[in-house]
Design a protein around this motif. Structure first.
Motif, PDB file in Angstrom:
ATOM      1  N   LEU A   1      65.650 -42.871 -13.999  1.00 35.17           N
ATOM      2  CA  LEU A   1      66.954 -43.476 -13.458  1.00 35.17           C
ATOM      3  C   LEU A   1      68.279 -42.800 -13.417  1.00 35.17           C
ATOM      4  O   LEU A   1      68.932 -42.733 -12.696  1.00 35.17           O
ATOM      5  CB  LEU A   1      66.649 -45.225 -13.651  1.00 35.17           C
ATOM      6  CG  LEU A   1      67.960 -45.857 -13.141  1.00 35.17           C
ATOM      7  CD1 LEU A   1      67.575 -45.933 -11.416  1.00 35.17           C
ATOM      8  CD2 LEU A   1      67.767 -47.474 -13.381  1.00 35.17           C
ATOM      9  N   ALA A   2      68.345 -42.546 -14.626  1.00 32.44           N
ATOM     10  CA  ALA A   2      69.835 -41.910 -14.900  1.00 32.44           C
ATOM     11  C   ALA A   2      69.762 -40.621 -14.276  1.00 32.44           C
ATOM     12  O   ALA A   2      70.796 -40.196 -13.920  1.00 32.44           O
ATOM     13  CB  ALA A   2      69.692 -41.669 -16.427  1.00 32.44           C
ATOM     14  N   ARG A   3      68.707 -39.945 -14.151  1.00 34.10           N
ATOM     15  CA  ARG A   3      68.941 -38.667 -13.684  1.00 34.10           C
ATOM     16  C   ARG A   3      68.807 -38.856 -11.945  1.00 34.10           C
ATOM     17  O   ARG A   3      69.903 -38.212 -11.360  1.00 34.10           O
ATOM     18  CB  ARG A   3      67.396 -37.938 -13.875  1.00 34.10           C
ATOM     19  CG  ARG A   3      67.580 -36.485 -12.969  1.00 34.10           C
ATOM     20  CD  ARG A   3      66.081 -35.721 -13.576  1.00 34.10           C
ATOM     21  NE  ARG A   3      65.143 -36.373 -12.912  1.00 34.10           N
ATOM     22  CZ  ARG A   3      63.612 -35.986 -13.026  1.00 34.10           C
ATOM     23  NH1 ARG A   3      63.451 -34.947 -13.823  1.00 34.10           N
ATOM     24  NH2 ARG A   3      62.720 -36.723 -12.646  1.00 34.10           N
ATOM     25  N   LYS A   4      68.414 -39.708 -11.445  1.00 31.58           N
ATOM     26  CA  LYS A   4      68.440 -40.255 -10.049  1.00 31.58           C
ATOM     27  C   LYS A   4      70.024 -40.544  -9.554  1.00 31.58           C
ATOM     28  O   LYS A   4      70.355 -40.166  -8.718  1.00 31.58           O
ATOM     29  CB  LYS A   4      67.317 -41.276  -9.736  1.00 31.58           C
ATOM     30  CG  LYS A   4      67.589 -41.820  -7.914  1.00 31.58           C
ATOM     31  CD  LYS A   4      66.563 -42.689  -7.914  1.00 31.58           C
ATOM     32  CE  LYS A   4      66.553 -43.385  -6.336  1.00 31.58           C
ATOM     33  NZ  LYS A   4      65.509 -44.343  -6.412  1.00 31.58           N
ATOM     34  N   LEU A   5      70.552 -41.167 -10.756  1.00 33.28           N
ATOM     35  CA  LEU A   5      71.883 -41.647 -10.559  1.00 33.28           C
ATOM     36  C   LEU A   5      72.990 -40.702 -10.573  1.00 33.28           C
ATOM     37  O   LEU A   5      74.185 -40.605 -10.483  1.00 33.28           O
ATOM     38  CB  LEU A   5      72.351 -42.870 -11.367  1.00 33.28           C
ATOM     39  CG  LEU A   5      71.300 -44.278 -11.010  1.00 33.28           C
ATOM     40  CD1 LEU A   5      71.695 -45.241 -12.310  1.00 33.28           C
ATOM     41  CD2 LEU A   5      71.905 -44.742  -9.536  1.00 33.28           C
ATOM     42  N   GLY A   6      72.521 -39.501 -11.017  1.00 32.66           N
ATOM     43  CA  GLY A   6      73.336 -38.429 -11.215  1.00 32.66           C
ATOM     44  C   GLY A   6      73.990 -38.327 -12.828  1.00 32.66           C
ATOM     45  O   GLY A   6      75.198 -37.481 -12.770  1.00 32.66           O
TER      46      GLY A   6
END
Length: 489
Positions: A418-423
């Protein structure tokens, strides 16, 4: 008829279905409860329609007059009538399991009207036929319907037990998240938030309830100990509510003083009327409460000591990263991503130290993640992560703080995705093939001050039997490496 074997059989069946989850249980029990409360209301309405004057009983003046006129006898009567409100003490726990809206809707639309009308109906029946005071509930039922009513009442009792079991699962998870219990194996039984099964809690409840049934044999004897547990819970809920209202909501002191005086006057009166039953078994809930409180206090205290000692052993993270460039022999960088779960955001994961010391190599991409429990039910994803870059040159590390509420699930792979998806992390960070390095702590009791010896032994026993962090954090077994270390307590 000896009902003890029947009761034990029902208990066994009830606890066996827990692993299927509350969703399956709710599908089975929900319609039954709607029928139960509808029947209660209909039975009450039938009698109330003949004696509508019983609605005057809703006025608190009659209760006050009874207390004034009968004095000590009326006070002791509170120990019996408290059973009319049993179940309300579980509402707070069930809020954490099912959410606020379902509890409110079911209470105002279904439960309260059904129960209130039935009690008024019983009052009307006793008013017109005083002999029915022996068992007014079943005398409300026509003769042909009494056996079906026994079956329905038994089913309702089972379902009420389910509410307490579900609440226990929710409270246990919250205690773990807030650091008052060791990690427990928690199984999510549904995609919906809050639908969980905690095996150790389920088994503990089953053993305890079965022991009570075998020891007390009769429901009338169990009722004598139940009042203390119920009214004690009322008092605790009120005190905790007042604390939250003052510290978090900043409610004025005089408003809380008035509210607290009203609620606690009623609740302490009920508790006082029940505490006199201590010699008849009311000591049991007090003992259970004392034991559970001691366990939580010992765990909390022990964790504090271990955390301090572990922090000393781990050392500052920034200092460790700065020293990597001057390591002898020089560190080799190998392809891949390494993820190090660590309880503190300021110290070096022991697994990271161990890998450097023993292999003299590090993956090209390094991520350290810390789970930070917060005292709210749920953390929105926009407020959930704090990501920083630490270190210099080739030895740079992503540090991720994942803030989780006590109703959230701490799943590290999902959190990082999720952190990666949020940039917040690099888009090309390979989480799907990353390796996880866990620091497995072995706690050794010593003679150091801070806790009594027996408390240390209990703490160590709880720590050794805690659930695996691999399961607790949702880590992939085939890509997780455990590095051991000793910490004294």
């Amino acid at each position: 008829l000896n009902v003890v074997p029947i009761a034990l059989g029902i208990l066994i069946a009830l606890f066996l279905i827990q692993r299927r989850g509350t969703g399956a249980v709710g599908t089975l029990f929900g319609p039954v409860m709607l029928v139960w409360f509808a029947v209660l209301a209909v039975l009450g309405i039938h009698e109330v329609s003949h004696h509508p004057e019983v609605f005057q009983g809703l006025s608190p003046t009659y209760g006050a007059r009874f207390l004034i006129d009968h004095g000590a006898a009326a006070f002791l009567t509170l120990g019996a009538v408290v059973l009319a409100v049993t179940g309300a003490e579980a509402l707070y726990a069930d809020r954490g399991h099912f959410g606020t809206a379902p509890i409110r809707i079911s209470w105002w639309i279904v439960v309260l009207p059904g129960v209130l009308l039935n009690y008024l109906g019983q009052a009307a029946l006793i008013h017109s036929h005083p002999s029915t005071i022996r068992n007014p509930f079943f005398y409300l039922v026509p003769h042909w319907g009494r056996f079906p009513m026994v079956v329905l009442a038994s089913a309702a009792t089972i379902i009420a037990s389910q509410a307490v079991i579900s609440g226990s699962f929710s409270v246990a998870r919250q205690a773990v998240q807030l650091g008052f219990l060791p990690r427990l194996k928690i199984i999510n039984t549904s995609l919906e938030a809050g639908q969980i099964y905690v095996p150790v809690v389920s088994w503990a409840l089953f053993i305890g309830v079965a022991a009570l049934v075998l020891s007390f044999q009769h429901s009338s004897r169990l009722a004598e100990i139940y009042g203390v547990a119920v009214t004690g819970t009322f008092i605790l809920d009120t005190v905790l509510f007042l604390v939250v209202a003052r510290t978090l909501w900043r409610t004025s002191k005089w408003k809380l003083a008035i509210l607290g005086a009203v609620l606690l006057t009623v609740e302490v009166s009920f508790f006082g009327a029940n505490i006199i039953k201590v010699e008849h078994g009311a000591w049991l809930p007090l003992l259970v409460g004392a034991v559970l409180s001691a366990v939580m206090i010992i765990w909390r205290r022990g964790q504090g000591i271990v955390t301090r000692n572990r922090a000393k052993k781990e050392g500052p993270l920034e200092e460790f990263l700065e020293g990597l460039a001057t390591q002898q022999p020089p560190l080799r960088r190998v392809p891949g991503t390494a993820i190090f779960p660590n309880p503190s955001k300021d110290t070096t994961p022991l697994a990271l130290r161990a890998e450097v010391e023993h292999t003299h190599a590090l993956q090209e991409k390094l991520v350290i993640i810390s789970i930070e429990p917060v005292s709210v039910p749920h953390v929105d994803r926009d407020d959930r992560f704090v990501v920083t870059r630490l270190g210099h040159g080739l030895f740079r590390v992503f540090h991720v703080v994942d803030r989780v509420g006590y109703r959230d699930t701490a799943n590290i792979p999902e959190a990082l995705a999720l952190a990666r998806k949020l940039g917040l992390l690099e888009r090309n960070l390979d989480l799907e093939h990353a390796s996880y390095f866990l620091s497995r702590i072995t706690i050794t009791p010593t003679d150091a001050p801070g806790m009594r010896r027996w408390r240390k032994k209990l703490f160590v026993a709880m720590a050794r039997n805690a659930a695996s962090p691999i399961e607790a954090f949702g880590l992939p077994i085939d890509r997780t490496v455990i590095m051991g270390s000793n910490v004294a307590v």
